[in-house]
Scaffold this motif. Sequence first.
Motif, PDB file in Angstrom:
ATOM      1  N   PRO A 182       3.877  11.458 -11.142  1.00  0.00           N
ATOM      2  CA  PRO A 182       3.427  12.772 -11.610  1.00  0.00           C
ATOM      3  C   PRO A 182       4.403  13.899 -11.308  1.00  0.00           C
ATOM      4  O   PRO A 182       4.466  14.882 -12.058  1.00  0.00           O
ATOM      5  N   ALA A 183       5.176  13.772 -10.210  1.00  0.00           N
ATOM      6  CA  ALA A 183       6.149  14.824  -9.886  1.00  0.00           C
ATOM      7  C   ALA A 183       7.195  14.963 -10.987  1.00  0.00           C
ATOM      8  O   ALA A 183       7.598  16.081 -11.345  1.00  0.00           O
ATOM      9  N   VAL A 184       7.639  13.840 -11.540  1.00  0.00           N
ATOM     10  CA  VAL A 184       8.607  13.877 -12.639  1.00  0.00           C
ATOM     11  C   VAL A 184       7.958  14.481 -13.890  1.00  0.00           C
ATOM     12  O   VAL A 184       8.586  15.245 -14.627  1.00  0.00           O
ATOM     13  N   ILE A 185       6.696  14.159 -14.127  1.00  0.00           N
ATOM     14  CA  ILE A 185       5.972  14.712 -15.273  1.00  0.00           C
ATOM     15  C   ILE A 185       5.863  16.232 -15.146  1.00  0.00           C
ATOM     16  O   ILE A 185       5.964  16.966 -16.139  1.00  0.00           O
ATOM     17  N   VAL A 186       5.658  16.728 -13.939  1.00  0.00           N
ATOM     18  CA  VAL A 186       5.567  18.174 -13.714  1.00  0.00           C
ATOM     19  C   VAL A 186       6.885  18.854 -14.082  1.00  0.00           C
ATOM     20  O   VAL A 186       6.891  19.945 -14.678  1.00  0.00           O
ATOM     21  N   LEU A 187       8.022  18.239 -13.743  1.00  0.00           N
ATOM     22  CA  LEU A 187       9.321  18.815 -14.085  1.00  0.00           C
ATOM     23  C   LEU A 187       9.516  18.874 -15.602  1.00  0.00           C
ATOM     24  O   LEU A 187      10.049  19.853 -16.132  1.00  0.00           O
ATOM     25  N   LEU A 202      -6.779   3.359   1.068  1.00  0.00           N
ATOM     26  CA  LEU A 202      -5.899   4.524   1.023  1.00  0.00           C
ATOM     27  C   LEU A 202      -5.351   4.732  -0.383  1.00  0.00           C
ATOM     28  O   LEU A 202      -5.318   5.856  -0.893  1.00  0.00           O
ATOM     29  N   THR A 203      -4.934   3.647  -1.010  1.00  0.00           N
ATOM     30  CA  THR A 203      -4.409   3.738  -2.376  1.00  0.00           C
ATOM     31  C   THR A 203      -5.473   4.263  -3.328  1.00  0.00           C
ATOM     32  O   THR A 203      -5.198   5.102  -4.188  1.00  0.00           O
ATOM     33  N   LEU A 204      -6.703   3.782  -3.166  1.00  0.00           N
ATOM     34  CA  LEU A 204      -7.795   4.226  -4.034  1.00  0.00           C
ATOM     35  C   LEU A 204      -8.086   5.710  -3.829  1.00  0.00           C
ATOM     36  O   LEU A 204      -8.370   6.431  -4.799  1.00  0.00           O
ATOM     37  N   ALA A 205      -8.002   6.178  -2.593  1.00  0.00           N
ATOM     38  CA  ALA A 205      -8.239   7.599  -2.315  1.00  0.00           C
ATOM     39  C   ALA A 205      -7.190   8.474  -2.991  1.00  0.00           C
ATOM     40  O   ALA A 205      -7.512   9.489  -3.618  1.00  0.00           O
ATOM     41  N   VAL A 206      -5.924   8.064  -2.869  1.00  0.00           N
ATOM     42  CA  VAL A 206      -4.843   8.823  -3.514  1.00  0.00           C
ATOM     43  C   VAL A 206      -4.955   8.723  -5.029  1.00  0.00           C
ATOM     44  O   VAL A 206      -4.760   9.707  -5.754  1.00  0.00           O
ATOM     45  N   GLU A 263       0.825  -1.206   0.000  1.00  0.00           N
ATOM     46  CA  GLU A 263       0.000   0.000   0.000  1.00  0.00           C
ATOM     47  C   GLU A 263       0.858   1.254   0.000  1.00  0.00           C
ATOM     48  O   GLU A 263       0.577   2.227  -0.720  1.00  0.00           O
ATOM     49  N   THR A 264       1.959   1.243   0.786  1.00  0.00           N
ATOM     50  CA  THR A 264       2.857   2.392   0.830  1.00  0.00           C
ATOM     51  C   THR A 264       3.519   2.608  -0.521  1.00  0.00           C
ATOM     52  O   THR A 264       3.641   3.739  -1.000  1.00  0.00           O
ATOM     53  N   VAL A 265       3.939   1.512  -1.149  1.00  0.00           N
ATOM     54  CA  VAL A 265       4.582   1.590  -2.462  1.00  0.00           C
ATOM     55  C   VAL A 265       3.626   2.170  -3.493  1.00  0.00           C
ATOM     56  O   VAL A 265       3.999   3.028  -4.304  1.00  0.00           O
ATOM     57  N   ASP A 266       2.386   1.725  -3.467  1.00  0.00           N
ATOM     58  CA  ASP A 266       1.403   2.210  -4.431  1.00  0.00           C
ATOM     59  C   ASP A 266       1.145   3.706  -4.259  1.00  0.00           C
ATOM     60  O   ASP A 266       1.036   4.452  -5.237  1.00  0.00           O
ATOM     61  N   VAL A 267       1.036   4.156  -3.020  1.00  0.00           N
ATOM     62  CA  VAL A 267       0.785   5.576  -2.759  1.00  0.00           C
ATOM     63  C   VAL A 267       1.970   6.422  -3.225  1.00  0.00           C
ATOM     64  O   VAL A 267       1.791   7.454  -3.894  1.00  0.00           O
ATOM     65  N   LEU A 268       3.189   5.997  -2.912  1.00  0.00           N
ATOM     66  CA  LEU A 268       4.377   6.743  -3.335  1.00  0.00           C
ATOM     67  C   LEU A 268       4.503   6.747  -4.852  1.00  0.00           C
ATOM     68  O   LEU A 268       4.912   7.747  -5.447  1.00  0.00           O
ATOM     69  N   ARG A 269       4.153   5.640  -5.470  1.00  0.00           N
ATOM     70  CA  ARG A 269       4.213   5.561  -6.939  1.00  0.00           C
ATOM     71  C   ARG A 269       3.261   6.582  -7.571  1.00  0.00           C
ATOM     72  O   ARG A 269       3.602   7.238  -8.559  1.00  0.00           O
ATOM     73  N   LEU A 270       2.083   6.725  -6.981  1.00  0.00           N
ATOM     74  CA  LEU A 270       1.086   7.660  -7.504  1.00  0.00           C
ATOM     75  C   LEU A 270       1.492   9.118  -7.298  1.00  0.00           C
ATOM     76  O   LEU A 270       0.982  10.011  -7.983  1.00  0.00           O
ATOM     77  N   LEU A 271       2.415   9.367  -6.380  1.00  0.00           N
ATOM     78  CA  LEU A 271       2.860  10.729  -6.106  1.00  0.00           C
ATOM     79  C   LEU A 271       4.155  11.084  -6.834  1.00  0.00           C
ATOM     80  O   LEU A 271       4.295  12.196  -7.372  1.00  0.00           O
TER      81      LEU A 271
END
Length: 286
Positions: free
Chosen positions: A118-123, A192-196, A107-115
């Motif tokens: 996109p951060a790299v895409i923003v750069l 939690l993953t679904l919410a993120v 679950e932690t891995v999935d949440v970090l992956r979702l964050l």
Amino acid sequence: MTSTTTLGHPAHHAVQQWLPAWALLAACAYSAQALDLAHRVTGGRGISAHTFTAAECAGVVTAGLAPILLRTTRTDARPGRTAFAATTAMLVLARLSLALPAAGPAETVDVLRLLLGPAVIVLLAAELLARAGAPMPRPARPTWSAVSSTPGPTVLYTVALFLAFAVSQFIAQFTAATDQGAALEVTRTAALTLAVQTASNAALEEFVFTGVLCTLGTALRVPVPWMIAAAAVGRLLLHAYLGPAALGAAVVAAASIGIYLLNRSRLLPLVLAHTAFNALMFYGMR
């Protein structure tokens, strides 16, 4: 003599600058979905989870290398000696580390992956916009004027999203319908993953297919119909797993760009509406 851009005859140089830059961003952001679509078009049933992860990582690496190289050519700075390059490299490595088998709790891995993705895409988006002389889409200051003007476009876009959903459901009655919940594995995703994921997917989609597309297109003087057409094609491809029912995405493309441009290029109302819509859809599928 300088060429001009009109609605009837857009200048080719503007489109040639705008479309490849935006297509690069979209391809990096949705590399796994693009590979899955290509596999389905050729007769397959979708790529495996391992292949999906590998394609996501390839998109992140490309999205990390591209802005470093682009900034190097724009500023003549050595890529290894800039804070931008170091930050980008760290985000890419952090995202790639999540693909390792022992990366941590699922679950932690999935949440970090979702964050981190996109951060790299923003750069990458920031560098593409900087090269075109365009400002980066950013949240408006929390003034009373900004807050009071948010509900109107938010409600309007919510209506457009449900209209697109109604169009999709109507088309699905006459075609082989795809179980969207099963395709997105909603029932197998932790709460939690679904919410993120609900917020992350909405923010990334509006950022790529509306914010950056319009900002880059406006800076390069690309006509609005071209922007709507590109956004419609992009959203159709992103939701192509739904089959013909994905045609409802064309409604979303036109509505999002129209509301964005008429609402002084504010992305927050679109993200709020899309997040609320995703929440209702995702949790309704569980």
